[in-house]
Design a protein around this motif. Structure first.
Motif, PDB file in Angstrom:
ATOM      1  N   SER A  14      -3.889 -12.401  -2.580  1.00 36.53           N
ATOM      2  CA  SER A  14      -4.431 -11.632  -3.222  1.00 36.53           C
ATOM      3  C   SER A  14      -4.449 -10.519  -2.304  1.00 36.53           C
ATOM      4  CB  SER A  14      -5.612 -11.042  -3.812  1.00 36.53           C
ATOM      5  OG  SER A  14      -6.557 -11.828  -4.940  1.00 36.53           O
ATOM      6  N   ILE A  15      -4.249 -10.339  -0.907  1.00 41.53           N
ATOM      7  CA  ILE A  15      -4.125  -9.176  -0.271  1.00 41.53           C
ATOM      8  C   ILE A  15      -2.440  -9.211   0.069  1.00 41.53           C
ATOM      9  CG2 ILE A  15      -4.764  -8.289   2.076  1.00 41.53           C
ATOM     10  CD1 ILE A  15      -7.164  -9.494   1.883  1.00 41.53           C
ATOM     11  N   ALA A  16      -2.287 -10.828   0.824  1.00 45.25           N
ATOM     12  CA  ALA A  16      -1.086 -11.539   1.282  1.00 45.25           C
ATOM     13  C   ALA A  16       0.588 -10.478   0.927  1.00 45.25           C
ATOM     14  CB  ALA A  16      -0.763 -12.507   2.131  1.00 45.25           C
ATOM     15  N   PRO A  17       0.163 -10.379  -0.107  1.00 44.83           N
ATOM     16  CA  PRO A  17       1.474  -9.545  -1.050  1.00 44.83           C
ATOM     17  C   PRO A  17       1.298  -8.084  -0.938  1.00 44.83           C
ATOM     18  CG  PRO A  17       0.581 -11.359  -3.157  1.00 44.83           C
ATOM     19  CD  PRO A  17      -0.044 -10.910  -1.254  1.00 44.83           C
ATOM     20  N   LEU A  18       0.412  -7.249  -1.424  1.00 46.40           N
ATOM     21  CA  LEU A  18       0.118  -6.188  -0.877  1.00 46.40           C
ATOM     22  C   LEU A  18       0.284  -5.866   0.449  1.00 46.40           C
ATOM     23  CD1 LEU A  18      -3.480  -5.669  -3.003  1.00 46.40           C
ATOM     24  CD2 LEU A  18      -0.791  -4.806  -3.275  1.00 46.40           C
ATOM     25  N   PHE A  19       0.128  -6.400   1.726  1.00 42.97           N
ATOM     26  CA  PHE A  19       0.232  -6.365   2.776  1.00 42.97           C
ATOM     27  C   PHE A  19       1.776  -6.309   2.766  1.00 42.97           C
ATOM     28  CE2 PHE A  19       0.554  -7.597   7.941  1.00 42.97           C
ATOM     29  CZ  PHE A  19      -0.201  -6.889   7.991  1.00 42.97           C
ATOM     30  N   ASP A  20       2.382  -7.297   2.441  1.00 43.71           N
ATOM     31  CA  ASP A  20       3.671  -7.702   2.755  1.00 43.71           C
ATOM     32  C   ASP A  20       4.138  -6.311   2.243  1.00 43.71           C
ATOM     33  OD1 ASP A  20       6.159  -8.598   3.237  1.00 43.71           O
ATOM     34  OD2 ASP A  20       6.633  -9.303   1.131  1.00 43.71           O
ATOM     35  N   ALA A  21       3.956  -5.810   0.775  1.00 42.11           N
ATOM     36  CA  ALA A  21       4.670  -4.507   0.429  1.00 42.11           C
ATOM     37  C   ALA A  21       4.049  -3.156   1.737  1.00 42.11           C
ATOM     38  CB  ALA A  21       4.291  -4.619  -0.945  1.00 42.11           C
ATOM     39  N   TYR A  22       3.051  -2.826   1.869  1.00 41.79           N
ATOM     40  CA  TYR A  22       2.656  -1.788   2.977  1.00 41.79           C
ATOM     41  C   TYR A  22       3.727  -2.189   3.237  1.00 41.79           C
ATOM     42  CZ  TYR A  22       0.281  -0.404   6.811  1.00 41.79           C
ATOM     43  OH  TYR A  22       0.243   0.800   8.027  1.00 41.79           O
ATOM     44  N   ARG A  23       3.942  -2.972   4.498  1.00 46.14           N
ATOM     45  CA  ARG A  23       5.235  -3.103   5.999  1.00 46.14           C
ATOM     46  C   ARG A  23       6.231  -3.044   5.259  1.00 46.14           C
ATOM     47  NH1 ARG A  23       6.360  -8.121   8.436  1.00 46.14           N
ATOM     48  NH2 ARG A  23       6.264  -7.107   9.978  1.00 46.14           N
ATOM     49  N   GLN A  24       6.975  -3.317   3.805  1.00 46.97           N
ATOM     50  CA  GLN A  24       7.799  -2.853   3.605  1.00 46.97           C
ATOM     51  C   GLN A  24       7.738  -1.395   3.771  1.00 46.97           C
ATOM     52  OE1 GLN A  24       9.458  -5.346   0.144  1.00 46.97           O
ATOM     53  NE2 GLN A  24       7.813  -6.694   0.577  1.00 46.97           N
ATOM     54  N   PHE A  25       7.181  -0.944   3.364  1.00 49.65           N
ATOM     55  CA  PHE A  25       6.830   0.613   3.094  1.00 49.65           C
ATOM     56  C   PHE A  25       6.957   0.866   4.287  1.00 49.65           C
ATOM     57  CE2 PHE A  25       4.700   4.612   3.733  1.00 49.65           C
ATOM     58  CZ  PHE A  25       5.385   5.392   2.221  1.00 49.65           C
ATOM     59  N   TYR A  26       6.789   0.710   5.499  1.00 48.95           N
ATOM     60  CA  TYR A  26       7.534   0.960   6.750  1.00 48.95           C
ATOM     61  C   TYR A  26       8.495   0.575   7.210  1.00 48.95           C
ATOM     62  CZ  TYR A  26       3.713   3.972   6.731  1.00 48.95           C
ATOM     63  OH  TYR A  26       2.383   5.003   6.559  1.00 48.95           O
ATOM     64  N   GLU A  27       8.919   0.098   6.330  1.00 47.78           N
ATOM     65  CA  GLU A  27      10.883  -0.201   6.755  1.00 47.78           C
ATOM     66  C   GLU A  27      11.222  -1.772   7.205  1.00 47.78           C
ATOM     67  OE1 GLU A  27      12.772   2.392   8.178  1.00 47.78           O
ATOM     68  OE2 GLU A  27      12.165   4.529   6.582  1.00 47.78           O
ATOM     69  N   GLN A  28       9.875  -3.064   7.282  1.00 45.45           N
ATOM     70  CA  GLN A  28      10.036  -4.497   7.631  1.00 45.45           C
ATOM     71  C   GLN A  28      10.557  -5.175   6.446  1.00 45.45           C
ATOM     72  OE1 GLN A  28       8.535  -4.694  10.895  1.00 45.45           O
ATOM     73  NE2 GLN A  28       9.028  -2.447  10.869  1.00 45.45           N
ATOM     74  N   ALA A  29      11.184  -5.984   6.978  1.00 48.17           N
ATOM     75  CA  ALA A  29      11.421  -7.116   6.138  1.00 48.17           C
ATOM     76  C   ALA A  29      10.658  -7.725   5.141  1.00 48.17           C
ATOM     77  CB  ALA A  29      13.079  -7.438   6.583  1.00 48.17           C
ATOM     78  N   PRO A  30      10.808  -7.754   3.848  1.00 51.52           N
ATOM     79  CA  PRO A  30       9.672  -8.725   3.219  1.00 51.52           C
ATOM     80  C   PRO A  30       9.699  -9.524   3.964  1.00 51.52           C
ATOM     81  CG  PRO A  30      11.357  -7.617   1.652  1.00 51.52           C
ATOM     82  CD  PRO A  30      11.838  -7.297   3.589  1.00 51.52           C
ATOM     83  N   ASP A  31       8.176 -10.359   4.034  1.00 51.70           N
ATOM     84  CA  ASP A  31       8.113 -12.135   5.095  1.00 51.70           C
ATOM     85  C   ASP A  31       6.506 -12.172   4.512  1.00 51.70           C
ATOM     86  OD1 ASP A  31       7.634 -13.888   6.016  1.00 51.70           O
ATOM     87  OD2 ASP A  31       8.911 -12.793   8.548  1.00 51.70           O
ATOM     88  N   LEU A  32       6.546 -12.016   3.225  1.00 45.45           N
ATOM     89  CA  LEU A  32       4.874 -12.907   2.722  1.00 45.45           C
ATOM     90  C   LEU A  32       4.733 -14.231   3.221  1.00 45.45           C
ATOM     91  CD1 LEU A  32       2.982 -12.609   0.450  1.00 45.45           C
ATOM     92  CD2 LEU A  32       4.400 -14.353  -0.947  1.00 45.45           C
ATOM     93  N   GLU A  33       5.694 -15.026   4.348  1.00 49.81           N
ATOM     94  CA  GLU A  33       4.353 -16.605   5.157  1.00 49.81           C
ATOM     95  C   GLU A  33       4.021 -15.369   6.435  1.00 49.81           C
ATOM     96  OE1 GLU A  33       6.462 -19.761   8.230  1.00 49.81           O
ATOM     97  OE2 GLU A  33       7.338 -18.948   6.223  1.00 49.81           O
ATOM     98  N   LEU A  34       5.229 -14.563   6.801  1.00 52.62           N
ATOM     99  CA  LEU A  34       4.179 -13.656   8.203  1.00 52.62           C
ATOM    100  C   LEU A  34       2.921 -12.501   7.894  1.00 52.62           C
ATOM    101  CD1 LEU A  34       5.510 -12.092  11.095  1.00 52.62           C
ATOM    102  CD2 LEU A  34       5.227 -10.270   9.565  1.00 52.62           C
TER     103      LEU A  34
END
Length: 150
Positions: A14-34
């Motif tokens: 549940s957390i990982a996709p939200l964390f990935d979206a958070y990182r994208q908000f700060y202009e990071q490339a999508p990376d669900l594995e990371l």
């Protein structure tokens, strides 16, 4: 109704996709594995506390991540509230405020002297939310950062 609770490793998916979206908000490339690996390591190693906000039907609306640290001047432990993210559909629902209040209650219960956070200068919605919750913007100190070679 929004409820908050401390996340466990069982909440990783549940957390990982939200964390990935958070990182994208700060202009990071999508990376669900990371994102999944990073959150798993924090939880497994007890290196952070992650709070989840859920809606009435149990859907996860957002999270915040607290890192324990210390204030040398006060000679006391503090929390760095490093990540706060609410899904776009849940914004203005009170989920962010609920997470901030839960973080404050947890920090106080654990004897932390304070919580610190930083946000983008352009993130005016978050700044307004922090101010409404009693956070005070630092007008004395500058924040610096230096990236290190890998």
């Amino acid at each position: 109704m929004i409820s908050t609770r401390i996340a466990t490793l069982d909440d990783l998916n549940s957390i990982a996709p939200l964390f990935d979206a958070y990182r994208q908000f700060y202009e990071q490339a999508p990376d669900l594995e990371l994102a999944t690996r990073f959150i798993r390591e924090r939880l497994q190693n007890s290196e952070s506390v992650i709070l989840l906000a859920s809606g009435a039907s149990g859907e996860v609306l957002g999270f915040c991540q607290l890192y324990p640290s210390f204030c040398s001047v006060e000679a006391r432990p503090i929390y760095a509230l490093y990540d706060l993210f609410v899904t776009p559909a849940a914004r203005r629902s009170g989920a962010g405020s609920a997470l901030l209040q839960a973080a404050e209650q947890l920090a106080a219960a654990q004897g932390k002297a304070r919580m610190d956070l930083t946000t983008a200068k352009t993130n005016t919605a978050a700044q307004a939310a922090y101010a409404a919750q009693g956070w005070v913007r630092d007008e004395v100190f500058f924040a610096y950062s230096k990236h290190l070679a890998r």
